[in-house]
Design a protein around this motif. Structure first.
Motif, short mmCIF file in Angstrom:
data_model
loop_
_atom_site.label_atom_id
_atom_site.label_comp_id
_atom_site.label_asym_id
_atom_site.label_seq_id
_atom_site.Cartn_x
_atom_site.Cartn_y
_atom_site.Cartn_z
N LEU A 1 10.30 6.41 0.93
CA LEU A 1 9.53 7.63 0.70
C LEU A 1 9.66 8.01 -0.76
O LEU A 1 10.76 8.17 -1.28
N ILE A 2 8.52 8.16 -1.45
CA ILE A 2 8.47 8.51 -2.87
C ILE A 2 8.00 9.96 -2.96
O ILE A 2 6.88 10.28 -2.54
N SER A 3 8.84 10.82 -3.49
CA SER A 3 8.52 12.25 -3.62
C SER A 3 8.24 12.57 -5.07
O SER A 3 9.00 12.19 -5.97
N LEU A 4 7.12 13.28 -5.31
CA LEU A 4 6.73 13.73 -6.65
C LEU A 4 6.89 15.24 -6.68
O LEU A 4 6.07 15.97 -6.12
N GLY A 5 7.96 15.72 -7.29
CA GLY A 5 8.22 17.16 -7.26
C GLY A 5 8.63 17.59 -5.86
O GLY A 5 9.42 16.93 -5.18
N PHE A 16 11.54 11.03 -6.87
CA PHE A 16 12.65 10.87 -5.95
C PHE A 16 12.33 9.74 -4.97
O PHE A 16 11.20 9.66 -4.44
N ILE A 17 13.31 8.87 -4.73
CA ILE A 17 13.20 7.80 -3.74
C ILE A 17 14.16 8.14 -2.61
O ILE A 17 15.38 8.17 -2.80
N ASN A 18 13.59 8.43 -1.44
CA ASN A 18 14.38 8.82 -0.26
C ASN A 18 15.30 10.00 -0.57
O ASN A 18 16.47 10.04 -0.16
N GLY A 19 14.81 10.95 -1.36
CA GLY A 19 15.56 12.16 -1.67
C GLY A 19 16.46 12.06 -2.87
O GLY A 19 17.09 13.07 -3.24
N LYS A 20 16.57 10.89 -3.55
CA LYS A 20 17.44 10.72 -4.70
C LYS A 20 16.58 10.51 -5.94
O LYS A 20 15.70 9.65 -5.97
N ARG A 21 16.86 11.31 -6.98
CA ARG A 21 16.07 11.24 -8.21
C ARG A 21 16.41 9.96 -8.98
O ARG A 21 17.58 9.58 -9.08
N ILE A 22 15.36 9.34 -9.53
CA ILE A 22 15.56 8.09 -10.27
C ILE A 22 15.33 8.37 -11.75
O ILE A 22 14.63 9.31 -12.14
N SER A 23 15.96 7.51 -12.58
CA SER A 23 15.80 7.63 -14.03
C SER A 23 15.27 6.35 -14.66
O SER A 23 14.78 6.36 -15.77
N LEU A 63 4.85 10.21 -0.85
CA LEU A 63 4.12 8.96 -0.61
C LEU A 63 5.02 8.02 0.19
O LEU A 63 6.23 7.96 -0.03
N GLY A 64 4.39 7.27 1.10
CA GLY A 64 5.11 6.25 1.86
C GLY A 64 4.74 4.85 1.36
O GLY A 64 3.55 4.54 1.20
N TYR A 65 5.73 4.02 1.09
CA TYR A 65 5.52 2.65 0.60
C TYR A 65 5.64 1.69 1.77
O TYR A 65 6.66 1.68 2.48
N ARG A 72 0.85 -1.20 0.00
CA ARG A 72 0.00 0.00 0.00
C ARG A 72 0.88 1.25 0.00
O ARG A 72 2.05 1.20 0.35
N LEU A 73 0.23 2.34 -0.42
CA LEU A 73 0.85 3.67 -0.41
C LEU A 73 0.06 4.56 0.55
O LEU A 73 -1.17 4.48 0.62
N ILE A 74 0.77 5.40 1.27
CA ILE A 74 0.14 6.35 2.20
C ILE A 74 0.62 7.75 1.81
O ILE A 74 1.83 8.01 1.71
N ILE A 75 -0.34 8.65 1.55
CA ILE A 75 0.01 10.04 1.22
C ILE A 75 0.39 10.75 2.52
O ILE A 75 -0.46 11.00 3.37
#
Length: 316
Positions: free
Chosen positions: A87-91, A70-77, A96-98, A7-10
Motif C-alpha cells: 500500500l502506497i500512501s501519499l500524504g 509511505f509504504i505500508n505506513g512507513k515513510r520512505i526516503s 494506492l495498491g500495488y 498495475r496500481l489501484i486507487i
C-alpha cells in the motif's frame, strides 16, 4: 513467453477504484498534468514520486514531496522495491495498491469503490429478560388539594387542639429584657415655642398690583435681533449695529464647516481598513486551498526560512 504485468489501484483518493497500468520504464506521479500519472489532490505534490522498472519489478522513489510517501505506513526516503500487495500512501488522503499479475494467471477486475472494513452483520435488538417480580406501578404525579379543602390529617391521629387556658389563671406579661426599662410610647410632638405676650407670626399680606419678587423676569423682546441696538424702554436703535451679547452657536458651527468633513474622512479610512482585511483573508484562504505556498516568491522564502514547508525545483 508472456511477461508479468504491474498495475496500481486507487483505493482511497479522488477516483477510488481507478486502475493504472504500469508499462513504461519510468513514470512520474504528481498533481501537475505534465506527469505520467496525474492525481489531483491537495495532499499530492506537483511532482510527488517516481516509479522505475527493474528486473524484479518496480521501485518507488519519493521526489522530496511536501507530505511524504509511505509504504505500508512507513515513510520512505530513497528508492524502495515494491512487492505485490503493498500500500502506497501519499500524504493522508490518497492510498494506492500495488499489484503484480503473473503470466498465465487470470486478471481479477479491480473493485469500483474504496476498500473499507469488512461488513459487520447488524446487531440484534436488545431483548430485556422476563420480569421475575411484580412490577411496581409508577407513582402518580402530585395533585394539589382543591381550594377550601381541609389540611391533610394522617389516619388514626386526632387533630391538633391548642391547650385551653385554665379559668382564673393570670395572663403572662409581655417579655421584658432583664435590666431594660419598660417600654414607654413616644410623647406627642410639642408646638413651636411662643414667647409670652408676643402674638404669633403672620406673613405679610400681598399688596394689590405689586410685582412678585419670586416671579421669572420677562424676556427681552430685543434680544437676538441682529442689526438693532435697542434703547432701554422701547424701540429705536442704530440699523446695522450688532446687538450686545448676540451669539448664535449654530451660525458659528456653520461657519467652521469642519465637523462633517472629519467624520467622512474617518468613515472612509475605516471602510478602507475593513476592505484590506477582507482581501487579506480571501488571499490566505485561496493560497491554502490551492496549495500555492511554493508558487509565491515572498511567501515561499518566509515559510522555508521558518521551516514550515520544504520546496524543491522539481516538486512541491
Amino acid at each position: 513467453m508472456q511477461a508479468d504485468t504491474y498495475r496500481l489501484i486507487i483505493k482511497r483518493g479522488p477516483e477510488p477504484g481507478r486502475v493504472i497500468e504500469l508499462q513504461a520504464e519510468q513514470a512520474k506521479l504528481g498533481r501537475e498534468v505534465q506527469n505520467d500519472i496525474v492525481i489531483n489532490d491537495r495532499e499530492v505534490s506537483r511532482s510527488h514520486l517516481r516509479f522505475v522498472r527493474g528486473p524484479e519489478g518496480y521501485t518507488v522513489e519519493d521526489l522530496n514531496s511536501t507530505n511524504g510517501t509511505f509504504i505500508n505506513g512507513k515513510r520512505i526516503s530513497g528508492a524502495v522495491l515494491l512487492k505485490n500487495g503493498d500500500l502506497i500512501s501519499l500524504g493522508e488522503t490518497v492510498t494506492l495498491g500495488y499489484e503484480v499479475v503473473r503470466a498465465g494467471m487470470p486478471t481479477v477486475p479491480a473493485p469500483a469503490a474504496d476498500y473499507g472494513p469488512p461488513a459487520v452483520p447488524p446487531a440484534q435488538p436488545y431483548q430485556p429478560p422476563a420480569p421475575s417480580a411484580p412490577v411496581v406501578p409508577a407513582a402518580q404525579p402530585y395533585q394539589p388539594p382543591a381550594p377550601g379543602a381541609p389540611p391533610y390529617q394522617p389516619p388514626g391521629v386526632p387533630p391538633y387542639q391548642p391547650p385551653a387556658a385554665a379559668p382564673g389563671a393570670p395572663v403572662a406579661p409581655p417579655y421584658q429584657p432583664p435590666g431594660a426599662p419598660p417600654y414607654q410610647p413616644p410623647a406627642p410632638v410639642a408646638p413651636p415655642y411662643q414667647p409670652p405676650g408676643v402674638p404669633p407670626y403672620q406673613p405679610p399680606a400681598a399688596v394689590p398690583g405689586a410685582p412678585d419678587p419670586y416671579a421669572m423676569p420677562a424676556p427681552d423682546p430685543y434680544y437676538g435681533q441682529y442689526g438693532m441696538t435697542a434703547a432701554p424702554g422701547g424701540p429705536g436703535g442704530i440699523p446695522g449695529a450688532p446687538m450686545p451679547n448676540d451669539y448664535d452657536p449654530y451660525a458659528m458651527r456653520e461657519a467652521s464647516g469642519g465637523g462633517n468633513t472629519g467624520r467622512l474622512v474617518l468613515i472612509g479610512c475605516l471602510g478602507l481598513m475593513l476592505l484590506c482585511c477582507c482581501a487579506s483573508i480571501v488571499a490566505v484562504v485561496v493560497v491554502d486551498t490551492l496549495n500555492l505556498y511554493c508558487d509565491i516568491p515572498v511567501v515561499n522564502n518566509i515559510l522555508q526560512t521558518l521551516g514550515l514547508i520544504r520546496c524543491v525545483a522539481a516538486g512541491g
